[in-house]
Design a protein around this motif. Structure first.
Motif, PDB file in Angstrom:
ATOM      1  N   ASP A 149     -30.451 -92.077  25.692  1.00 53.02           N
ATOM      2  CA  ASP A 149     -31.669 -91.954  25.555  1.00 53.02           C
ATOM      3  C   ASP A 149     -32.253 -90.410  25.785  1.00 53.02           C
ATOM      4  O   ASP A 149     -32.076 -90.303  27.106  1.00 53.02           O
ATOM      5  N   PRO A 150     -32.605 -89.859  25.191  1.00 53.87           N
ATOM      6  CA  PRO A 150     -33.079 -88.359  25.487  1.00 53.87           C
ATOM      7  C   PRO A 150     -34.461 -88.325  26.270  1.00 53.87           C
ATOM      8  O   PRO A 150     -34.963 -87.105  26.621  1.00 53.87           O
ATOM      9  N   THR A 151     -35.205 -89.441  26.422  1.00 55.41           N
ATOM     10  CA  THR A 151     -36.315 -89.460  27.255  1.00 55.41           C
ATOM     11  C   THR A 151     -36.324 -89.751  28.694  1.00 55.41           C
ATOM     12  O   THR A 151     -37.404 -90.175  29.313  1.00 55.41           O
ATOM     13  N   THR A 152     -35.255 -89.629  29.265  1.00 54.64           N
ATOM     14  CA  THR A 152     -35.169 -90.090  30.687  1.00 54.64           C
ATOM     15  C   THR A 152     -35.243 -89.002  31.740  1.00 54.64           C
ATOM     16  O   THR A 152     -35.253 -89.083  32.854  1.00 54.64           O
ATOM     17  N   LEU A 153     -36.048 -88.029  31.161  1.00 48.30           N
ATOM     18  CA  LEU A 153     -36.433 -86.931  32.187  1.00 48.30           C
ATOM     19  C   LEU A 153     -37.230 -87.386  33.414  1.00 48.30           C
ATOM     20  O   LEU A 153     -37.099 -86.916  34.364  1.00 48.30           O
ATOM     21  N   PRO A 154     -38.233 -88.466  33.043  1.00 47.05           N
ATOM     22  CA  PRO A 154     -39.210 -88.528  34.115  1.00 47.05           C
ATOM     23  C   PRO A 154     -38.387 -89.216  35.504  1.00 47.05           C
ATOM     24  O   PRO A 154     -38.678 -89.240  36.672  1.00 47.05           O
ATOM     25  N   ILE A 155     -37.310 -89.830  35.006  1.00 45.16           N
ATOM     26  CA  ILE A 155     -36.514 -90.551  36.047  1.00 45.16           C
ATOM     27  C   ILE A 155     -35.369 -89.497  36.856  1.00 45.16           C
ATOM     28  O   ILE A 155     -35.402 -89.544  38.071  1.00 45.16           O
ATOM     29  N   SER A 156     -35.153 -88.617  35.875  1.00 43.47           N
ATOM     30  CA  SER A 156     -34.121 -87.542  36.557  1.00 43.47           C
ATOM     31  C   SER A 156     -34.856 -86.932  37.420  1.00 43.47           C
ATOM     32  O   SER A 156     -34.405 -86.206  38.450  1.00 43.47           O
ATOM     33  N   LYS A 157     -36.171 -86.375  37.050  1.00 41.22           N
ATOM     34  CA  LYS A 157     -37.158 -85.560  38.159  1.00 41.22           C
ATOM     35  C   LYS A 157     -37.231 -86.436  39.350  1.00 41.22           C
ATOM     36  O   LYS A 157     -37.188 -85.416  40.636  1.00 41.22           O
TER      37      LYS A 157
ATOM     38  N   PRO B  20     -48.603 -89.654  28.256  1.00 42.38           N
ATOM     39  CA  PRO B  20     -48.451 -88.351  29.043  1.00 42.38           C
ATOM     40  C   PRO B  20     -47.625 -88.711  30.135  1.00 42.38           C
ATOM     41  O   PRO B  20     -47.502 -89.816  30.639  1.00 42.38           O
ATOM     42  N   GLY B  21     -46.842 -87.507  30.484  1.00 34.73           N
ATOM     43  CA  GLY B  21     -45.728 -87.524  31.434  1.00 34.73           C
ATOM     44  C   GLY B  21     -44.449 -88.038  30.830  1.00 34.73           C
ATOM     45  O   GLY B  21     -43.622 -87.604  31.676  1.00 34.73           O
ATOM     46  N   MET B  22     -44.193 -88.469  29.474  1.00 42.38           N
ATOM     47  CA  MET B  22     -42.975 -88.497  29.046  1.00 42.38           C
ATOM     48  C   MET B  22     -42.464 -86.987  28.798  1.00 42.38           C
ATOM     49  O   MET B  22     -42.957 -86.182  28.997  1.00 42.38           O
ATOM     50  N   GLY B  23     -41.045 -87.123  28.938  1.00 40.82           N
ATOM     51  CA  GLY B  23     -40.498 -85.900  28.615  1.00 40.82           C
ATOM     52  C   GLY B  23     -38.747 -86.201  28.053  1.00 40.82           C
ATOM     53  O   GLY B  23     -38.316 -87.081  28.212  1.00 40.82           O
ATOM     54  N   ILE B  24     -38.605 -85.034  27.415  1.00 38.42           N
ATOM     55  CA  ILE B  24     -37.399 -85.112  26.583  1.00 38.42           C
ATOM     56  C   ILE B  24     -36.438 -84.329  27.346  1.00 38.42           C
ATOM     57  O   ILE B  24     -37.021 -82.976  27.767  1.00 38.42           O
ATOM     58  N   ASP B  25     -35.111 -84.432  27.338  1.00 39.06           N
ATOM     59  CA  ASP B  25     -34.146 -83.685  28.036  1.00 39.06           C
ATOM     60  C   ASP B  25     -32.829 -83.914  27.315  1.00 39.06           C
ATOM     61  O   ASP B  25     -32.313 -84.999  27.259  1.00 39.06           O
ATOM     62  N   LEU B  26     -32.244 -82.793  26.643  1.00 38.30           N
ATOM     63  CA  LEU B  26     -31.201 -82.836  25.679  1.00 38.30           C
ATOM     64  C   LEU B  26     -29.969 -82.661  26.307  1.00 38.30           C
ATOM     65  O   LEU B  26     -28.990 -82.429  25.617  1.00 38.30           O
ATOM     66  N   GLY B  27     -29.992 -82.771  27.687  1.00 37.96           N
ATOM     67  CA  GLY B  27     -28.646 -82.513  28.660  1.00 37.96           C
ATOM     68  C   GLY B  27     -27.558 -83.328  28.307  1.00 37.96           C
ATOM     69  O   GLY B  27     -26.396 -82.854  28.216  1.00 37.96           O
ATOM     70  N   GLY B  28     -27.957 -84.457  27.670  1.00 34.23           N
ATOM     71  CA  GLY B  28     -26.699 -85.538  27.492  1.00 34.23           C
ATOM     72  C   GLY B  28     -26.303 -85.169  26.334  1.00 34.23           C
ATOM     73  O   GLY B  28     -25.198 -86.058  26.037  1.00 34.23           O
ATOM     74  N   ILE B  29     -26.551 -84.316  25.295  1.00 34.98           N
ATOM     75  CA  ILE B  29     -25.936 -84.027  24.041  1.00 34.98           C
ATOM     76  C   ILE B  29     -25.930 -82.694  23.851  1.00 34.98           C
ATOM     77  O   ILE B  29     -25.101 -81.927  22.690  1.00 34.98           O
ATOM     78  N   GLY B  30     -26.576 -81.571  24.524  1.00 33.96           N
ATOM     79  CA  GLY B  30     -26.769 -80.617  24.182  1.00 33.96           C
ATOM     80  C   GLY B  30     -25.394 -79.477  24.048  1.00 33.96           C
ATOM     81  O   GLY B  30     -24.861 -78.817  23.019  1.00 33.96           O
ATOM     82  N   LYS B  31     -24.791 -79.590  25.037  1.00 37.92           N
ATOM     83  CA  LYS B  31     -23.345 -78.761  25.073  1.00 37.92           C
ATOM     84  C   LYS B  31     -22.393 -79.388  23.916  1.00 37.92           C
ATOM     85  O   LYS B  31     -21.906 -78.372  23.352  1.00 37.92           O
TER      86      LYS B  31
END
Length: 321
Positions: free
Chosen positions: A103-111, A152-163
């Motif tokens: 799930d690319p939207t896990t940024l709020p939890i990662s933060k 508001p506050g949602m966020g995408i992080d492509l760290g799980g697929i980018g490299k």
């Protein structure tokens, strides 16, 4: 991003090497080529593509596409070009295939679980629940050519697929230049095309999570990819309890199932990397079941005390310690 120039000396040795740093990790491309002009053109094309990709999709640059999408969360649509739309289509595909584990939207939890903080802390249950409410690919609205985060506050992080995606794309660039024997290694995510000089397969070492910096064995690969996922290097400890950097977004907490690392061999690096992460989240039994039932994939799972192998991973093993 800098890398050494292609030289005639490389040509004489039969193998070119390009080393550089990108996407927060060391990167290396090795390839066979009998034409120094072609080698230099491929080098330029590969580095230019990686640099443009990182600038566009990192969340750590204010002017990136991902940062703009996150800034507009709960507000406006953001326009996408064809490449970005294809990448988000791929995210959608793997979200479905992994039954929402990717799930690319896990940024709020990662933060809120920031293992890089000077003084790491355990977030409150209220913070965790609030972050979980902002996670979910199903909360993302998509229309042809545009995307919007609905809250508001949602966020995408492509760290799980980018490299992994970058490895696959550079593989395609190599093929466009007629290069058939290439090893691409971006921070341990690898594509092995063809073979190196004097060998039938590329040999890829697999790090031992119990002894970082050493390998428990290696894999002999030809026209395959390998990627791994684990939390044995990035974690923090509080009151004797270990909290890894891999957070299970379903629970809102770092994984605590004893899995330390998963290695996957598959047809694409993107597929291998996402399967490896999904297996870590599932734990040893369900994770191994996922690997064994996924067409074209093999792998192994390291726990604190043992290693579990898929049905046919041994066909790739050079040494098995």
């Amino acid at each position: 991003m800098k890398a050494p120039q292609i030289t005639v000396e490389n040509l004489k040795k039969g193998l070119f090497r390009i080393n550089f740093k990108a996407m927060g990790c060391p990167c290396e491309i090795q390839f066979r080529c009998n034409n120094p002009q072609t080698a230099e053109q491929f080098r330029t094309a590969a580095l230019d593509w990686v640099n443009a990709f990182e600038q566009k999709y990192t969340r750590f640059k204010e002017d990136s596409l991902v940062s703009e999408i996150n800034r507009q969360a709960g507000k406006n649509w953001v326009e996408l070009d064809a490449e970005a739309e294809a990448l988000f289509d791929l995210c959608n595909q793997f979200h479905f295939i992994t039954q929402e584990l990717f799930d690319p939207t896990t940024l709020p939890i990662s933060k809120i679980w920031d293992y890089k903080a000077t003084v790491p802390r355990i977030p409150s249950q209220e913070e965790i629940e609030a972050a979980k409410r902002l996670v979910g690919w199903n909360k993302v609205e998509r229309e042809p050519g545009r995307i919007r985060l609905t809250k508001p506050g949602m966020g995408i992080d492509l760290g799980g697929i980018g490299k992994e995606y970058a490895v696959d794309r550079v593989s395609l660039i190599a093929k466009d230049f007629g290069l058939e024997n290439v090893l691409i290694n971006f921070g341990g995510d690898v594509a092995a095309l063809g073979s190196p000089p004097q060998y039938t397969h590329w040999h890829v070492g697999i790090e031992d999570p119990g002894k970082p910096g050493t390998c428990w064995g290696s894999l002999a690969l030809q026209d395959l990819c390998v990627a791994g996922s684990g939390d044995y290097r990035r974690f923090f400890e509080i009151d004797g309890k270990r909290y890894g950097h891999m957070v299970d977004h379903r629970k809102g907490y770092p994984i605590a199932n004893k899995v330390r690392h998963t290695t996957i061999v598959s047809r694409t690096c993107t597929e291998a990397g996402i399967l490896a992460t999904a297996a870590c989240l599932l734990g040893e039994e369900e994770g191994m079941e996922l690997i064994n039932t996924f067409f074209g994939a093999e792998g192994c799972i390291h726990t604190e005390f043992k290693r579990l192998d898929s049905y046919a991973i041994h066909q790739y093993m050079v040494s098995d310690n």
